[in-house]
Design a protein around this motif. Structure first.
Motif, short mmCIF file in Angstrom:
data_model
loop_
_atom_site.label_atom_id
_atom_site.label_comp_id
_atom_site.label_asym_id
_atom_site.label_seq_id
_atom_site.Cartn_x
_atom_site.Cartn_y
_atom_site.Cartn_z
N TRP A 336 0.81 -1.22 0.00
CA TRP A 336 0.00 0.00 0.00
C TRP A 336 0.84 1.27 0.00
O TRP A 336 0.30 2.37 -0.10
CB TRP A 336 -0.93 0.01 1.22
N ARG A 337 2.13 1.15 0.14
CA ARG A 337 2.98 2.34 0.17
C ARG A 337 3.34 2.76 -1.25
O ARG A 337 3.35 1.95 -2.18
CB ARG A 337 4.25 2.07 0.98
N SER A 338 3.66 4.04 -1.39
CA SER A 338 4.07 4.57 -2.70
C SER A 338 5.49 4.13 -3.00
O SER A 338 6.17 3.51 -2.17
CB SER A 338 3.98 6.09 -2.69
N ASP A 339 5.95 4.47 -4.20
CA ASP A 339 7.32 4.09 -4.59
C ASP A 339 8.35 4.71 -3.65
O ASP A 339 9.42 4.14 -3.43
CB ASP A 339 7.59 4.54 -6.03
N GLY A 340 8.01 5.87 -3.08
CA GLY A 340 8.94 6.51 -2.15
C GLY A 340 8.82 5.99 -0.73
O GLY A 340 9.53 6.46 0.17
#
Length: 557
Positions: A336-340
């Protein structure tokens, strides 16, 4: 009121709002209204296109040319995208899955029992302020708050013997007219901060502006939210509900099978035998509907022992789901986390809010219904979902015309054309200091009637006004804080807001003759008061030169 009582002379506010309502209700049915607006916009874009109308959008290399609908390009666009315009209409993407899940929670009796359990013993006078508090902080759920909070507020009011329509409309006003602020940092703060930071590169090097972060407006947001909660609660209690009582607006749903768009009703959902969902199995006494204009003092706020046991099971299920969601979200390698590696402002987690709400309502509703006996088979689940979806049919019809109109407004570029020219006019007025800030807030409030996406509108406004007001000595974070007022306060009265149409369907369950004028007349006091008190908070911060957030002030050094 007894039959012999002397008629009450309408108050001045009632007379003014009644006039607004009469004028507004002379508008055609929403389906016809948006079809007419579509044709009007089509003609306008054709005229502007023929005149070669264009505008230079700040930050863009090429000028934006207004595109003509009645042209080969325009007709091809419409004939090839009509279905996509409708099926991809954002409110449908959010509303329909939630309505299916809420149908389960409603039909099982969970929502009714939970509301009675939470607020059954709460003081009646406090409920408007509870609804206001939840609504003002509703942007934590993003747009889904427009679908979830108003019908739940109606349930809260009905459980306490107050007018459910006051909860319904008051909950909507609290969500919409304060949507750009809350007491906690929200995804909106991250979106606005990202846009503001992106345009700060246009500031002259000599201006040392403070970086804008998610919490750059936190102090002023907190102060604004507290004031708006008090103002909203007072409006619901002292203006909206008394006016509904004087007008004799029914407290009971007129016809739950009529097919009006809605969320949870004030009961537990209609079962096949016609009894309120969950009442037969739980042994709860059936609560009769009241006649038009009567006070519904017989609504029971008690929760039966069997319902309490089922609520415990639903609560345990909810706690387990929340713990699971948090655990998945916080682990470093979470999908669920973004690429960053972050969760804000954009990430799969934020894109999963609708899914999470569907899971919570469905799972807790099924567990509650299974324990109570209102859900015994998969067919019961399907029936409750179907009941929720059936109530959306009128909105689905109106949404077709509304989706086409908004798609044309965006595709043609006429909305951006009007917004940029409005900004240019304000810049040419050469106002300074406080007058330009107030003029900027008014401009945003007017533009918000046509561009209902706050992120889109700030993207247009920021590129012009952050540098312009920076040269006038104002911090970008303060310009962003001023924008929030105009972005929210008029959102609840524009027919271009799809969620106003959703609210109309909900209100029509109680008051079939209600129109857009009815809603606007009841929501105008919220718009005027929210705009006024919010602007007053801004002026206090400006006049006392108070910090508007951690390490963020008002004036550039």
């Amino acid at each position: 009121m007894s039959a012999s009582a002397a008629p009450v002379r309408p108050k001045r506010l009632d007379r003014v709002l009644d006039r607004v309502e009469r004028i507004g209700n002379r508008l055609p049915d929403p389906l016809v209204l948006f079809a007419g607006l579509f044709l009007l916009t089509a003609v306008l874009t054709t005229v502007l296109g023929a005149l070669g109308a264009q505008v230079q959008v700040p930050g863009e290399d090429d000028p934006l040319q207004v595109r003509s609908f009645f042209s080969g390009e325009g007709l091809t666009w419409f004939t090839t995208t009509m279905g996509e315009n409708y099926i991809g209409f954002p409110p449908l993407v959010n509303v329909l899955p939630i309505v299916l899940a809420v149908g389960i929670a409603e039909g099982s009796g969970l929502l009714s029992a939970a509301i009675r359990g939470l607020f059954g013993s709460a003081p009646r006078w406090l409920l408007p302020y509870v609804v206001a508090f939840v609504g003002v902080n509703g942007n934590l759920m993003s747009d889904t708050s427009f679908v979830v909070i108003p019908p739940l507020a109606a349930l809260v009011f009905a459980a306490a013997g107050r007018h459910p329509v006051a909860g319904l409309i008051g909950g909507f006003a609290a969500v919409g007219a304060s949507f750009s602020t809350s007491m906690l940092p929200s995804p909106i703060d991250a979106n606005f901060a990202g846009i503001t930071s992106g345009v700060m590169g246009a500031l002259p090097d000599a201006l040392q502006a403070t970086p804008v972060t998610v919490v750059s407006n936190y102090w002023i947001n907190l102060a604004s939210s507290l004031v708006l909660v008090l103002a909203c609660g007072a409006l619901i209690d002292r203006v909206l509900e008394p006016r509904l009582e004087r007008a004799g607006v029914p407290r009971a749903i007129d016809d739950p099978d009529e097919g009006a768009p809605t969320g949870p009703s004030s009961g537990g959902g209609a079962e096949a035998d016609g009894s309120p969902g969950g009442t037969a199995a739980s042994g709860e006494k059936e609560r009769p509907k009241t006649r038009t204009g009567e006070r519904d003092e017989d609504v029971s706020s008690s929760v039966e022992p069997v319902e309490k046991r089922a609520l415990v099971w639903a609560g345990v299920t909810l706690a387990g789901l929340v713990a699971l969601i948090v655990a998945i979200a916080v682990i470093p390698f979470s999908p669920w986390r973004s690429d960053g590696g972050g969760l804000l402002p954009d990430s799969p987690f934020m894109g999963s809010i609708v899914f999470l709400i569907v899971v919570v309502f469905s799972a807790t509703g099924i567990v509650y219904g299974a324990r109570l006996g209102t859900i015994r088979t998969g067919g019961d689940v399907a029936r409750h979902m179907g009941q929720g979806l059936r109530s959306m049919t009128s909105f689905l019809v109106v949404a077709f015309a509304l989706a086409q109109f908004l798609a044309l407004f965006e595709w043609s570029g006429v909305g951006t054309y009007l917004a940029v020219h409005g900004a240019a006019w304000l810049e040419s007025a050469q106002l300074g200091g406080l007058p330009v800030i107030l003029a900027f807030v008014v401009l945003c409030a007017v533009a918000n009637l046509f561009i209902t996406s706050g992120t889109s509108m700030w993207g247009l406004m920021a590129v012009v006004f952050v540098p312009m007001l920076g040269l006038a000595g104002l911090e970008p974070a303060f310009v962003q804080a001023a924008f929030r007022i105009g972005d929210s306060s008029t959102q609840i009265i524009t027919p271009l807001s799809p969620y106003l149409i959703v609210l109309l369907g909900m209100v029509r369950r109680y008051e079939p003759g209600a129109g857009l004028g009815t809603l606007v007349a009841r929501l105008v006091p919220f718009t005027l008061v929210f705009f006024t008190v919010w602007a007053a908070v801004l002026l206090v911060f400006y006049g006392l030169d108070l910090p508007i957030g951690p390490a963020n002030g008002i004036h550039l050094e």
